[in-house]
Motif scaffolding. Structure first.
Motif, mmCIF file in Angstrom:
data_model
loop_
_atom_site.group_PDB
_atom_site.id
_atom_site.type_symbol
_atom_site.label_atom_id
_atom_site.label_comp_id
_atom_site.label_asym_id
_atom_site.label_seq_id
_atom_site.Cartn_x
_atom_site.Cartn_y
_atom_site.Cartn_z
ATOM 1 N N ASN A 271 0.835 -1.209 0.000
ATOM 2 C CA ASN A 271 0.000 0.000 0.000
ATOM 3 C C ASN A 271 0.866 1.255 0.000
ATOM 4 O OD1 ASN A 271 -2.327 -1.565 0.047
ATOM 5 N ND2 ASN A 271 -2.431 -1.583 2.278
ATOM 6 N N LYS A 272 1.922 1.219 0.814
ATOM 7 C CA LYS A 272 2.808 2.389 0.830
ATOM 8 C C LYS A 272 3.474 2.586 -0.528
ATOM 9 C CE LYS A 272 3.913 2.230 5.778
ATOM 10 N NZ LYS A 272 5.004 2.071 6.778
ATOM 11 N N ALA A 273 3.889 1.504 -1.145
ATOM 12 C CA ALA A 273 4.524 1.624 -2.456
ATOM 13 C C ALA A 273 3.546 2.155 -3.500
ATOM 14 C CB ALA A 273 5.067 0.260 -2.889
ATOM 15 N N VAL A 274 2.281 1.712 -3.432
ATOM 16 C CA VAL A 274 1.276 2.212 -4.380
ATOM 17 C C VAL A 274 1.020 3.692 -4.154
ATOM 18 C CG1 VAL A 274 -1.141 2.031 -5.031
ATOM 19 C CG2 VAL A 274 0.205 -0.038 -4.705
ATOM 20 N N GLU A 275 0.914 4.085 -2.874
ATOM 21 C CA GLU A 275 0.701 5.506 -2.582
ATOM 22 C C GLU A 275 1.881 6.349 -3.035
ATOM 23 O OE1 GLU A 275 -0.056 5.763 1.541
ATOM 24 O OE2 GLU A 275 -2.044 4.809 1.449
ATOM 25 N N ALA A 276 3.084 5.869 -2.769
ATOM 26 C CA ALA A 276 4.264 6.625 -3.204
ATOM 27 C C ALA A 276 4.330 6.711 -4.720
ATOM 28 C CB ALA A 276 5.533 5.959 -2.654
ATOM 29 N N SER A 277 4.000 5.637 -5.386
ATOM 30 C CA SER A 277 4.014 5.654 -6.852
ATOM 31 C C SER A 277 2.971 6.622 -7.396
ATOM 32 C CB SER A 277 3.759 4.248 -7.390
ATOM 33 O OG SER A 277 4.753 3.353 -6.948
ATOM 34 N N SER A 278 1.777 6.605 -6.818
ATOM 35 C CA SER A 278 0.725 7.530 -7.270
ATOM 36 C C SER A 278 1.141 8.977 -7.043
ATOM 37 C CB SER A 278 -0.580 7.234 -6.513
ATOM 38 O OG SER A 278 -1.014 5.914 -6.758
ATOM 39 N N SER A 279 1.727 9.241 -5.865
ATOM 40 C CA SER A 279 2.181 10.606 -5.592
ATOM 41 C C SER A 279 3.277 11.031 -6.544
ATOM 42 C CB SER A 279 2.675 10.683 -4.144
ATOM 43 O OG SER A 279 3.175 11.971 -3.860
ATOM 44 N N ALA A 280 4.209 10.090 -6.829
ATOM 45 C CA ALA A 280 5.292 10.429 -7.756
ATOM 46 C C ALA A 280 4.751 10.675 -9.154
ATOM 47 C CB ALA A 280 6.327 9.310 -7.775
ATOM 48 N N PHE A 281 3.793 9.829 -9.589
ATOM 49 C CA PHE A 281 3.201 10.041 -10.911
ATOM 50 C C PHE A 281 2.505 11.394 -10.991
ATOM 51 C CE2 PHE A 281 3.293 5.310 -11.564
ATOM 52 C CZ PHE A 281 4.140 5.351 -12.662
ATOM 53 N N LYS A 282 1.796 11.721 -9.925
ATOM 54 C CA LYS A 282 1.116 13.019 -9.932
ATOM 55 C C LYS A 282 2.107 14.168 -9.966
ATOM 56 C CE LYS A 282 -3.026 11.455 -7.465
ATOM 57 N NZ LYS A 282 -3.842 11.605 -6.224
ATOM 58 N N THR A 283 3.188 14.045 -9.151
ATOM 59 C CA THR A 283 4.184 15.123 -9.107
ATOM 60 C C THR A 283 4.875 15.291 -10.458
ATOM 61 O OG1 THR A 283 4.555 14.681 -6.757
ATOM 62 C CG2 THR A 283 6.258 15.916 -7.936
ATOM 63 N N TYR A 284 5.331 14.139 -10.994
ATOM 64 C CA TYR A 284 6.017 14.225 -12.279
ATOM 65 C C TYR A 284 5.058 14.622 -13.393
ATOM 66 C CZ TYR A 284 10.117 12.142 -10.119
ATOM 67 O OH TYR A 284 11.198 11.909 -9.328
ATOM 68 N N GLY A 285 3.797 14.233 -13.287
ATOM 69 C CA GLY A 285 2.825 14.656 -14.294
ATOM 70 C C GLY A 285 2.595 16.157 -14.247
ATOM 71 N N ALA A 286 2.510 16.712 -13.027
ATOM 72 C CA ALA A 286 2.331 18.160 -12.901
ATOM 73 C C ALA A 286 3.546 18.901 -13.441
ATOM 74 C CB ALA A 286 2.079 18.524 -11.437
ATOM 75 N N ARG A 287 4.736 18.387 -13.121
ATOM 76 C CA ARG A 287 5.944 19.035 -13.631
ATOM 77 C C ARG A 287 6.013 18.955 -15.145
ATOM 78 N NH1 ARG A 287 10.716 17.086 -9.434
ATOM 79 N NH2 ARG A 287 9.843 18.130 -7.560
ATOM 80 N N ALA A 288 5.636 17.804 -15.686
ATOM 81 C CA ALA A 288 5.660 17.673 -17.146
ATOM 82 C C ALA A 288 4.658 18.617 -17.793
ATOM 83 C CB ALA A 288 5.354 16.228 -17.531
ATOM 84 N N SER A 289 3.469 18.750 -17.205
ATOM 85 C CA SER A 289 2.468 19.685 -17.750
ATOM 86 C C SER A 289 2.955 21.119 -17.662
ATOM 87 C CB SER A 289 1.151 19.521 -16.975
ATOM 88 O OG SER A 289 0.644 18.207 -17.114
ATOM 89 N N GLU A 290 3.623 21.408 -16.534
ATOM 90 C CA GLU A 290 4.147 22.765 -16.380
ATOM 91 C C GLU A 290 5.220 23.066 -17.411
ATOM 92 O OE1 GLU A 290 6.250 25.521 -12.926
ATOM 93 O OE2 GLU A 290 5.628 23.452 -12.491
ATOM 94 N N MET A 291 6.114 22.087 -17.643
ATOM 95 C CA MET A 291 7.167 22.295 -18.627
ATOM 96 C C MET A 291 6.588 22.415 -20.030
ATOM 97 S SD MET A 291 10.036 19.633 -17.194
ATOM 98 C CE MET A 291 11.118 19.971 -18.566
ATOM 99 N N VAL A 292 5.567 21.604 -20.330
ATOM 100 C CA VAL A 292 4.939 21.714 -21.652
ATOM 101 C C VAL A 292 4.257 23.063 -21.809
ATOM 102 C CG1 VAL A 292 3.124 20.764 -23.118
ATOM 103 C CG2 VAL A 292 4.696 19.240 -21.939
ATOM 104 N N GLY A 293 3.608 23.533 -20.726
ATOM 105 C CA GLY A 293 2.948 24.842 -20.799
ATOM 106 C C GLY A 293 3.935 25.973 -21.010
ATOM 107 N N GLN A 294 5.075 25.871 -20.313
ATOM 108 C CA GLN A 294 6.099 26.896 -20.505
ATOM 109 C C GLN A 294 6.633 26.873 -21.928
ATOM 110 O OE1 GLN A 294 9.021 26.209 -17.501
ATOM 111 N NE2 GLN A 294 7.706 26.920 -15.798
ATOM 112 N N ALA A 295 6.833 25.694 -22.485
ATOM 113 C CA ALA A 295 7.347 25.605 -23.858
ATOM 114 C C ALA A 295 6.340 26.186 -24.843
ATOM 115 C CB ALA A 295 7.651 24.137 -24.195
#
Length: 399
Positions: free
Chosen positions: A314-338
């Motif tokens: 459960n902890k690994a799933v939560e950490a993975s979901s949080s990481a996906f969300k964080t990296y997804g937000a960063r990727a969206s932000e970088m795409v928006g800046q570009a």
């Protein structure tokens, strides 16, 4: 004189069953018993001859012609009348031997009667063989005399195969018997015109009955199926403790086979097969108690490991979901800046940038309506001019 004759003659028992110590008593007894005059005459004749030879009881000790019964007969009679013989024949030793013999015979009968298909079935629902019942009865020491005799017979056979050249003796017995029979046949035909082996030949050679062969084949099939079924039950862990025991035995045998001869391994495994069940039956309550405790400990540890693994998952799933969300937000932000940079430089229009991935979800209103009229030349020229301008602006970037 007659009163002295009877005690003296009783010292030497007569071999004649119809002859007594006194003539008159013997004749009367024989006559009344047989009811035949011939028997009476014969007894009278024998008694007369005895009285003629020994007219007086005083002559038994002094007459030179007096001969006692044979020494062998007298010795046999003395042995039969001895207390030792009576103790051996009718005493407690003989009774004990007869009782043990009867008990052993009954136990072997019970062992033979145990060859019945058990009610217990395998995990697959298949019926077991009657050898399961036989070997269980044998190795559980329900008939201790039969089990002990079978163990002793196997051990003697192992030592015999180890120290006695049975094959060599068998071959020797074969050529000796064949040579004797051939020589007897040739000698008999040469000397008597008929061979000795021909006289010994039976009128009909022995043949194995069909029923016997069928019963033997049926037993062999049952025995083969016993080993096949038990092997599969062990391999597929129908009883996990038996599988663990078989694993331990195979592992130890793997190392013992390098230093122990075959007869030693056979003797070792035979001893274990016979005496491990006996040790278990003698200490069944204690062993079952420890097995139950070990099973409970294993169950508790397994449950604890299962809980820990579930928590970590459960902890690994939560950490993975949080990481996906964080990296997804960063990727969206970088795409928006570009996209914003591209719009600022005039590479693309704002409407086109808003429809590219990485922006907010597009709605049907965000898409332009399809043109319905034929485009004009000016529009085409304007589009061409815009394309040329875009190409000119991109050229420095490519350089």
């Amino acid at each position: 004189m007659d009163e002295q004759t009877a005690p003296a003659q009783q010292q030497y028992p007569s071999l004649n069953p119809y002859q007594g110590s006194d003539f008159n008593s013997t004749a009367n007894t024989s006559t009344s018993t047989n009811g035949s005059a011939m028997g009476s005459l014969e007894n009278a004749k024998n008694s007369a001859m005895n009285s003629k030879q020994y007219p007086s009881s005083s002559l038994h000790s002094t007459h030179p012609n007096h001969t006692p019964p044979p020494a062998a007969q007298q010795g046999m009679d003395s042995i039969k009348n001895s207390q030792t013989y009576q103790n051996i024949n009718t005493g407690p030793v003989a009774e004990k031997a007869r009782a043990e013999t009867d008990a052993t015979r009954n136990e072997f009968s019970n062992l033979a009667a145990a060859k019945q298909t058990p009610n217990t079935q395998a995990a697959t629902g298949q019926n077991l063989t009657h050898y399961h019942s036989l070997f269980y009865n044998l190795l559980s020491w329900e008939n201790p005399r039969a089990t002990g005799i079978s163990y002793a017979a196997i051990v003697i056979f192992i030592f015999a195969t180890r120290y006695v050249p049975l094959v060599r003796y068998g071959l020797k017995a074969s050529w000796v018997i064949l040579g004797v029979m051939a020589a007897a046949e040739v000698a008999g035909k040469t000397l008597m015109g008929q061979g000795f082996a021909s006289k010994l030949r039976p009128q009909k050679y022995y043949t194995v009955p069909r029923e016997t062969l069928e019963s033997v084949m049926e037993d062999l099939v049952e025995l083969a199926n016993f080993f096949v079924i038990e092997f599969q039950r062990i391999v597929f862990a129908e009883n996990v403790y038996v599988t663990i025991g078989a694993f331990t035995t195979a592992l130890i045998t793997y190392f013992l086979v390098k230093i122990t001869p075959a007869w030693g391994l056979a003797l070792l495994f035979t001893t274990l097969a016979y005496f491990v069940p006996l040790a278990y039956l003698q200490n069944q309550e204690l062993i079952d108690h420890h097995i139950t405790n070990a099973s409970n400990m294993v169950s508790q540890q397994t449950e604890q490991l299962r809980d820990i693994a579930s928590q970590q998952t459960n902890k690994a799933v939560e950490a993975s979901s949080s990481a996906f969300k964080t990296y997804g937000a960063r990727a969206s932000e970088m795409v928006g800046q570009a996209k914003q940079t591209a719009v600022d430089k005039g590479v693309v229009k704002q409407e086109t940038a808003d429809q590219m991935p990485g922006s907010t979800q597009a709605k049907p209103d965000d898409f332009p309506s399809a043109p319905t009229a034929v485009p004009q030349q000016d529009g085409a020229a304007e589009s061409l001019t815009f394309a040329d301008t875009k190409k000119e602006e991109q050229e420095p970037l490519l350089a």
